[in-house]
Design a protein around this motif. Structure first.
Motif, short mmCIF file in Angstrom:
data_model
loop_
_atom_site.label_atom_id
_atom_site.label_comp_id
_atom_site.label_asym_id
_atom_site.label_seq_id
_atom_site.Cartn_x
_atom_site.Cartn_y
_atom_site.Cartn_z
N ASN A 171 0.84 -1.20 0.00
CA ASN A 171 0.00 0.00 0.00
C ASN A 171 0.87 1.25 0.00
O ASN A 171 1.86 1.33 0.74
CB ASN A 171 -0.91 0.03 1.23
N ARG A 172 0.51 2.22 -0.82
CA ARG A 172 1.20 3.50 -0.83
C ARG A 172 0.44 4.44 0.12
O ARG A 172 -0.67 4.87 -0.17
CB ARG A 172 1.22 4.09 -2.23
N MET A 173 1.05 4.71 1.26
CA MET A 173 0.39 5.51 2.29
C MET A 173 1.28 6.67 2.69
O MET A 173 2.42 6.48 3.09
CB MET A 173 0.09 4.64 3.52
N ASP A 174 0.74 7.86 2.57
CA ASP A 174 1.46 9.07 2.98
C ASP A 174 0.97 9.51 4.35
O ASP A 174 -0.14 9.18 4.77
CB ASP A 174 1.22 10.20 1.97
N PRO A 175 1.78 10.30 5.07
CA PRO A 175 1.33 10.86 6.34
C PRO A 175 0.07 11.73 6.11
O PRO A 175 -0.04 12.37 5.06
CB PRO A 175 2.52 11.72 6.79
N ARG A 201 -1.72 9.11 7.24
CA ARG A 201 -2.24 7.73 7.25
C ARG A 201 -1.19 6.77 7.79
O ARG A 201 -1.45 5.94 8.65
CB ARG A 201 -2.65 7.32 5.82
N LEU A 202 0.03 6.88 7.27
CA LEU A 202 1.18 6.14 7.81
C LEU A 202 2.15 7.19 8.34
O LEU A 202 2.50 8.14 7.64
CB LEU A 202 1.86 5.32 6.71
N ARG A 203 2.57 7.03 9.58
CA ARG A 203 3.48 8.01 10.14
C ARG A 203 4.35 7.37 11.22
O ARG A 203 3.99 6.33 11.78
CB ARG A 203 2.72 9.19 10.73
N LEU A 204 5.46 8.03 11.49
CA LEU A 204 6.31 7.68 12.62
C LEU A 204 6.24 8.83 13.61
O LEU A 204 6.37 10.00 13.23
CB LEU A 204 7.75 7.45 12.18
N SER A 205 6.05 8.51 14.87
CA SER A 205 5.91 9.54 15.90
C SER A 205 6.88 9.28 17.03
O SER A 205 7.10 8.13 17.42
CB SER A 205 4.47 9.54 16.45
N MET A 206 7.46 10.37 17.54
CA MET A 206 8.39 10.26 18.66
C MET A 206 8.18 11.43 19.60
O MET A 206 8.29 12.59 19.18
CB MET A 206 9.84 10.23 18.17
N GLU A 207 7.84 11.13 20.85
CA GLU A 207 7.65 12.15 21.89
C GLU A 207 6.70 13.25 21.44
O GLU A 207 6.93 14.44 21.62
CB GLU A 207 9.00 12.73 22.30
N GLY A 208 5.61 12.81 20.81
CA GLY A 208 4.57 13.74 20.42
C GLY A 208 4.77 14.44 19.10
O GLY A 208 3.92 15.22 18.67
N GLU A 209 5.89 14.20 18.42
CA GLU A 209 6.18 14.85 17.16
C GLU A 209 6.21 13.84 16.03
O GLU A 209 6.75 12.74 16.18
CB GLU A 209 7.52 15.59 17.22
N MET A 210 5.65 14.21 14.88
CA MET A 210 5.66 13.33 13.72
C MET A 210 6.97 13.53 12.96
O MET A 210 7.34 14.67 12.62
CB MET A 210 4.46 13.63 12.82
N LEU A 211 7.68 12.45 12.68
CA LEU A 211 8.95 12.55 11.97
C LEU A 211 8.70 12.89 10.51
O LEU A 211 7.74 12.43 9.90
CB LEU A 211 9.71 11.23 12.06
N PRO A 212 9.56 13.71 9.90
CA PRO A 212 9.40 14.00 8.47
C PRO A 212 9.55 12.74 7.64
O PRO A 212 10.36 11.86 7.94
CB PRO A 212 10.52 15.01 8.20
N GLN A 213 8.79 12.69 6.57
CA GLN A 213 8.72 11.48 5.76
C GLN A 213 10.05 11.11 5.12
O GLN A 213 10.35 9.93 4.91
CB GLN A 213 7.64 11.65 4.68
N ARG A 247 4.62 8.27 -15.77
CA ARG A 247 3.49 9.17 -16.01
C ARG A 247 3.67 10.49 -15.25
O ARG A 247 2.73 11.25 -15.09
CB ARG A 247 2.18 8.50 -15.61
N HIS A 248 4.87 10.69 -14.73
CA HIS A 248 5.25 11.95 -14.09
C HIS A 248 4.51 12.21 -12.78
O HIS A 248 4.31 13.36 -12.40
CB HIS A 248 5.04 13.13 -15.05
N THR A 249 4.10 11.14 -12.14
CA THR A 249 3.58 11.27 -10.78
C THR A 249 4.68 10.89 -9.79
O THR A 249 5.64 10.19 -10.15
CB THR A 249 2.35 10.38 -10.56
N VAL A 250 4.54 11.36 -8.57
CA VAL A 250 5.56 11.11 -7.55
C VAL A 250 4.90 10.46 -6.34
O VAL A 250 3.84 10.89 -5.89
CB VAL A 250 6.25 12.42 -7.12
N TRP A 251 5.52 9.40 -5.86
CA TRP A 251 5.05 8.78 -4.63
C TRP A 251 6.23 8.48 -3.73
O TRP A 251 7.38 8.46 -4.18
CB TRP A 251 4.25 7.51 -4.92
N GLN A 252 5.97 8.28 -2.46
CA GLN A 252 7.02 8.04 -1.48
C GLN A 252 7.22 6.54 -1.27
O GLN A 252 6.30 5.84 -0.82
CB GLN A 252 6.66 8.70 -0.15
#
Length: 395
Positions: free
Chosen positions: A50-54, A56-68, A79-84
């Motif tokens: 599954n392609r899930m962006d924040p 929806r899918l996230r990493l959290s540490m001490e109340g802060e969401m880590l940058p993707q 097709r010139h689309t971008v996914w993580q």
């Protein structure tokens, strides 16, 4: 019912009468096989497919969401689309450092979790969203916090320590007039959740969570949507538009006497509605009939359901409403309404009782005393209204 049946483990009617919205409840060892809900292999498959962006899918540490970018990298398609794209090595490194992995609405991604959520929805008559949490260290992913909804927690694997501080404001809301006061320094209690344990926590109860027992942790949190007086009044405002006084413009420029007369007439209609002993029941029936829940198409049957007794179907909502009328029955589900003959009532009741499971057209025909062709016609209409899905592409 699933073999897990969370309602039975929490206490059914006794839970609703004495615990729900009132106090926390910890049920050690309630589930003998919690991995029937989800396993580490299931989680790996979800992450890989599954392609899930924040968020929806996230990493959290001490109340802060880590940058993707710290655990994934952008990929451009032809097709010139971008996914993580998730990078497992970087993901592992962040989790080793103390981040918690969170997937929102995992009930939409994994059928077993979805079935358990639907069981709770049917029992509690409200929507349920299930989030997944995985962690490996004693660092807290979210700090001391409170949620604006009740939760039912299932510890799937490992263990996690919950510090529970209690509430500092009665039933706080996401949109509220004031924030709760800070929690006390010392927790009311501490609960170590182990594999198979259940925990119920009312909304507004301050808590913190950490995998501080020296082992990894995987748990699910079933978030229970609120049903408040504010929501009832909001629905009532729409319902009362059938009265002229609710549709009239406010007498902003009228003299005080006319304004008072207007308010008296308005107060009369609102008071009459609130003194109706059936108003809560009407509100809940309307709310049940609007519930859409999880998307479940019925491919390949785009032109109708085949009249084959072995075809299995299921409701897509746990909260359909069936009302007997003088001329037959009215069935409401997924924002749609159908008027049917009285003979359809047994068929519809059987569909409702099967949630979150499925039932065959043959069984529905036997229950209603009609043919498979008759059942197929009814089910086809319900499929078009998104209220029923055909299971497994049968037929």
């Amino acid at each position: 019912m699933s073999p897990l049946n969370l309602a039975a483990h929490l206490g059914q009617d006794e839970f609703l009468a004495q615990v729900f919205h009132r106090q926390y409840r910890h049920v050690p060892g309630a589930l003998s096989a919690p991995r029937e809900l989800i396993s580490w292999d299931d989680l790996n498959t979800i992450l890989a497919t599954n392609r899930m962006d924040p968020p929806r899918l996230r990493l959290s540490m001490e109340g802060e969401m880590l940058p993707q970018y710290r655990y994934s990298a952008p990929v451009s398609t032809r097709r010139h689309t971008v996914w993580q794209r998730l990078y497992p090595a970087e993901l592992h490194a962040r989790l080793t450092e103390g981040a918690s992995l969170v997937i929102d609405a995992v009930d939409e991604l994994h059928p077993a979790v979805g079935r358990a959520a639907m069981e709770l929805e049917r029992w509690l008559r409200t929507g349920v969203q299930t989030n997944l949490y995985a962690s490996w260290t004693a660092r807290e992913g979210f700090g001391v916090h409170w949620d604006d909804h009740d939760v039912v927690v299932v510890q799937v694997d490992g263990s996690k320590r919950w510090k529970i501080f209690g509430p500092t404001r009665t039933a706080p809301m996401y949109k509220d007039t004031a924030e709760p006061e800070p929690p006390p320094e010392k927790p009311l209690t501490e609960v170590v959740m182990r594999s198979g344990d259940l925990l119920y926590l009312p909304r507004g109860w301050w808590h913190s969570v950490a995998a501080s027992e020296g082992e990894r942790s995987l748990h699910l949190t079933f978030g229970i949507q609120t049903t408040t007086g504010a929501q009832l009044v909001s629905w009532l405002a729409d319902d009362l538009r059938r009265h002229d006084i609710l549709r009239m413009d406010l007498p902003v420029h009228a003299p005080p006497g006319e304004q008072a007369d207007y308010l008296a007439r308005l107060r009369k209609e609102v008071a009459a509605a609130l003194t109706d002993p059936g108003v809560i029941g009407r509100y809940m029936a309307a709310r049940d009939g609007e519930d859409v829940t999880r998307i479940r198409p019925s491919l390949p049957h785009i032109d109708g359901v085949p009249a084959v007794p072995g075809v299995r179907v299921s409701l897509t909502t746990a909260r359909a409403d069936l009302e007997l009328t003088d001329s037959g029955v009215t069935f409401r589900a997924c924002g749609n309404e159908w008027d049917m003959a009285t003979e359809a009532a047994p068929l519809l009741r059987r569909l409702i009782s099967a949630v979150p499971g499925s039932v065959s057209l043959g069984e529905l025909a036997d229950v209603a005393g009609v043919t498979a062709d008759d059942v197929a016609q009814v089910i086809t209409e319900l499929v078009r209204g998104q209220a029923v899905a055909v299971e497994g592409g049968a037929g």
